[in-house]
Write an enzyme that holds these catalytic residues in place. Structure first.
Site, PDB file in Angstrom:
ATOM      1  N   GLY A 203       0.812  -1.205   0.000  1.00  0.00           N
ATOM      2  CA  GLY A 203       0.000   0.000   0.000  1.00  0.00           C
ATOM      3  C   GLY A 203       0.846   1.255   0.000  1.00  0.00           C
ATOM      4  N   GLY A 205       2.570   4.766   1.226  1.00  0.00           N
ATOM      5  CA  GLY A 205       3.277   5.152   2.437  1.00  0.00           C
ATOM      6  C   GLY A 205       2.397   5.920   3.404  1.00  0.00           C
ATOM      7  N   GLY A 209       2.189   2.436   5.216  1.00  0.00           N
ATOM      8  CA  GLY A 209       3.459   2.721   5.874  1.00  0.00           C
ATOM      9  C   GLY A 209       3.274   3.440   7.198  1.00  0.00           C
ATOM     10  N   CYS A 281      20.729   6.198  -4.021  1.00  0.00           N
ATOM     11  CA  CYS A 281      20.946   7.094  -2.877  1.00  0.00           C
ATOM     12  C   CYS A 281      22.409   7.491  -2.736  1.00  0.00           C
ATOM     13  CB  CYS A 281      20.435   6.448  -1.591  1.00  0.00           C
ATOM     14  SG  CYS A 281      21.193   4.866  -1.198  1.00  0.00           S
ATOM     15  N   GLU A 381      19.291  16.477  -3.095  1.00  0.00           N
ATOM     16  CA  GLU A 381      19.256  15.230  -3.844  1.00  0.00           C
ATOM     17  C   GLU A 381      18.259  15.355  -4.998  1.00  0.00           C
ATOM     18  OE1 GLU A 381      19.484  10.654  -2.539  1.00  0.00           O
ATOM     19  OE2 GLU A 381      17.648  11.646  -1.913  1.00  0.00           O
TER      20      GLU A 381
END
Length: 476
Positions: A203, A205, A209, A281, A381
């Site tokens: 599902g 987040g 989550g 990352c 980022e």
């Protein structure tokens, strides 16, 4: 694996229909076609999964290293036997080029499991501090919440460490890339773990989550994803002072010192930035070079980036696939617009970037210079195929530039003098530094400083994130 139970959840050792009726659509980012739908589980499904893990905890936590190692060995062997299917699944769900998916997306999990297996096979050493015996015990029930960019690797890294530590767990994969988690669950179902040791819910987040991170039956939350989501996970876990391990990304640098082999170092930096379409990352998205060598470095970078023509990720020759979603594509393009308005200068990309595939969430690779150290392109980022090239005058300035970020995940230092490289590496405020062409070590601790997160993954240090420390005071 040809008929995965995608409308089900895996709880207590069996597949079952979820209580939640909502679903999440899964898209192939290269074709924009719907390829599956999975449940958008709510708190009731999460509660049942956590309860199953809690019920299985006494049995699994009582097993020894040999039994846990045997289970991980069985998982490793089964993954190796399904590597091609898993690679194709990852390519279909998040767009990673198939050659990269075969080599890294499905190859790295095997090395990660090797690290855990080796650690469990090593002789146990008792730690004594004076008249005290220090022991490590499983934390309890773990919540593993994983991202879409390396969906299989991140799931295996968390599952393997939790099982090795003696924990039971509930896995919640990213809603963008849950298909490899279903394939992994099918494999786990076949290795004979006690019911409830491993559980799967799916599902969003914001729903699943959040419910998992805040469930009172969870003892430790291991999350990999964005900084924003990590803050929410940490806030939810903090309500009950629950342990968290957060890996939240980075703005890593390739530092090329004046005595390095410039062409080799620059090529390495460009390839790192474009790896997995920049959706890594630890991607080194800043390339720091001596100022007198800037023009030469840009020439090398142009030649390398010319190889990265966006294409069909199912083509074995493809080096650059799509971004994972339309939202991610828009986010990256927004960063590039901001960079241009801020005065950064774009270096020409490869031939054919004006002819992006008609369908799919593609972004042409780009290299930028004249990048201000305080700009978002130098500090934030981007998570796309974008590289910022910056110049420095001496080693001190190189260190200062590399550390000029709220992140601190990884870096590489290139130099012909290993002692000089190590001196610079020790001053970098990051969790992992490669020296020259050092290979990734899947048993070494991985994680970062500052906003790159809390805790470490992989190998012994990764297992310890799922353990508590107890001091037993013995009679003198």
């Amino acid at each position: 694996m040809n008929s995965l139970p995608l409308r089900s959840v895996y709880i207590g050792g069996r597949w079952a229909a979820p209580h939640a009726t909502g679903t999440v659509a899964v898209e192939n980012p290269a074709t924009q076609q719907l390829v599956a739908e999975v449940p958008d589980c709510g708190s009731k499904d999460v509660w049942h999964a956590v309860d199953a893990a809690r019920s299985a905890l006494p049995v699994w936590s009582a097993t020894g290293p040999a039994e846990r190692g045997s289970a991980l060995t069985a998982l490793r062997d089964a993954l190796a036997g399904h590597q091609e299917e898993l690679a194709r699944t990852v390519t279909r769900e998040m767009g990673s080029p198939i050659t990269f998916a075969r080599r890294v997306q499905t190859g790295l999990p095997l090395k990660v499991l090797d690290g855990f297996i080796d650690e469990l096979a090593a002789p146990a050493a008792q730690e004594r501090i004076g008249h005290s015996l220090v022991v490590r015990e499983p934390v309890g029930v773990a919540a593993a919440i994983t991202p879409w960019n390396y969906p299989l690797h991140q799931a295996v890294a968390k599952i393997g460490a939790a099982l090795a530590a003696g924990c039971t767990l509930v896995l919640k994969p990213s809603e963008l890339a849950p298909l490899s988690a279903y394939a992994l669950t099918e494999i786990i179902d076949g290795i004979g773990l006690p019911p409830g040791v491993f559980n799967l819910v799916t599902g969003r987040g914001s729903t699943t989550g959040a419910a998992l991170a805040s469930d009172d039956g969870v003892d430790v939350v291991s999350f990999t994803g964005s900084l924003e989501a990590g803050r929410k996970i940490g806030a939810a876990a903090a309500q009950s002072v629950r342990r968290t391990c957060l890996e939240l990304g980075g703005k890593s640098a390739t530092v090329v010192l004046s005595d390095a082999d410039l062409a080799t170092a620059v090529e390495d930096g460009v390839r790192s930035a474009l790896l997995n379409a920049g959706q890594t990352c630890s991607a080194r998205t800043r390339l720091l070079v001596p100022r007198p060598l800037l023009d030469e470095a840009l020439d090398v970078a142009r030649a390398v980036v010319a190889e990265y023509v966006p294409g069909d990720p199912e083509d074995p020759a493809c080096l650059l696939g799509p971004l994972a979603s339309a939202a991610q594509r828009e986010r990256v393009l927004g960063h590039l617009e901001l960079a241009a308005r801020g005065g950064a200068r774009q270096v020409a990309g490869p031939a054919g970037t004006g002819r992006l595939p008609h369908l799919g969430h593609y972004v042409a690779p780009s290299i930028w210079t004249d990048v201000s150290p305080s700009s978002s392109l130098a500090r934030e980022e981007v998570f796309g195929p974008v590289l910022a090239v910056m110049a420095f005058d001496d080693d001190e300035e190189a260190v200062s530039l590399a550390n000029h970020s709220e992140y601190g995940l990884a870096a590489t230092v290139w130099s012909a003098d290993i002692d000089r490289a190590l001196s610079v590496a020790r001053r970098l405020q990051v969790g992992q530094v490669d020296i020259n062409d050092a290979r990734f070590n899947a048993a070494a601790p991985f994680g970062g400083y500052r906003q790159s997160g809390l805790g470490r993954e992989l190998g012994r240090h990764g297992i310890q994130e799922f353990q508590e420390v107890k001091s037993l005071q013995l009679p003198a």
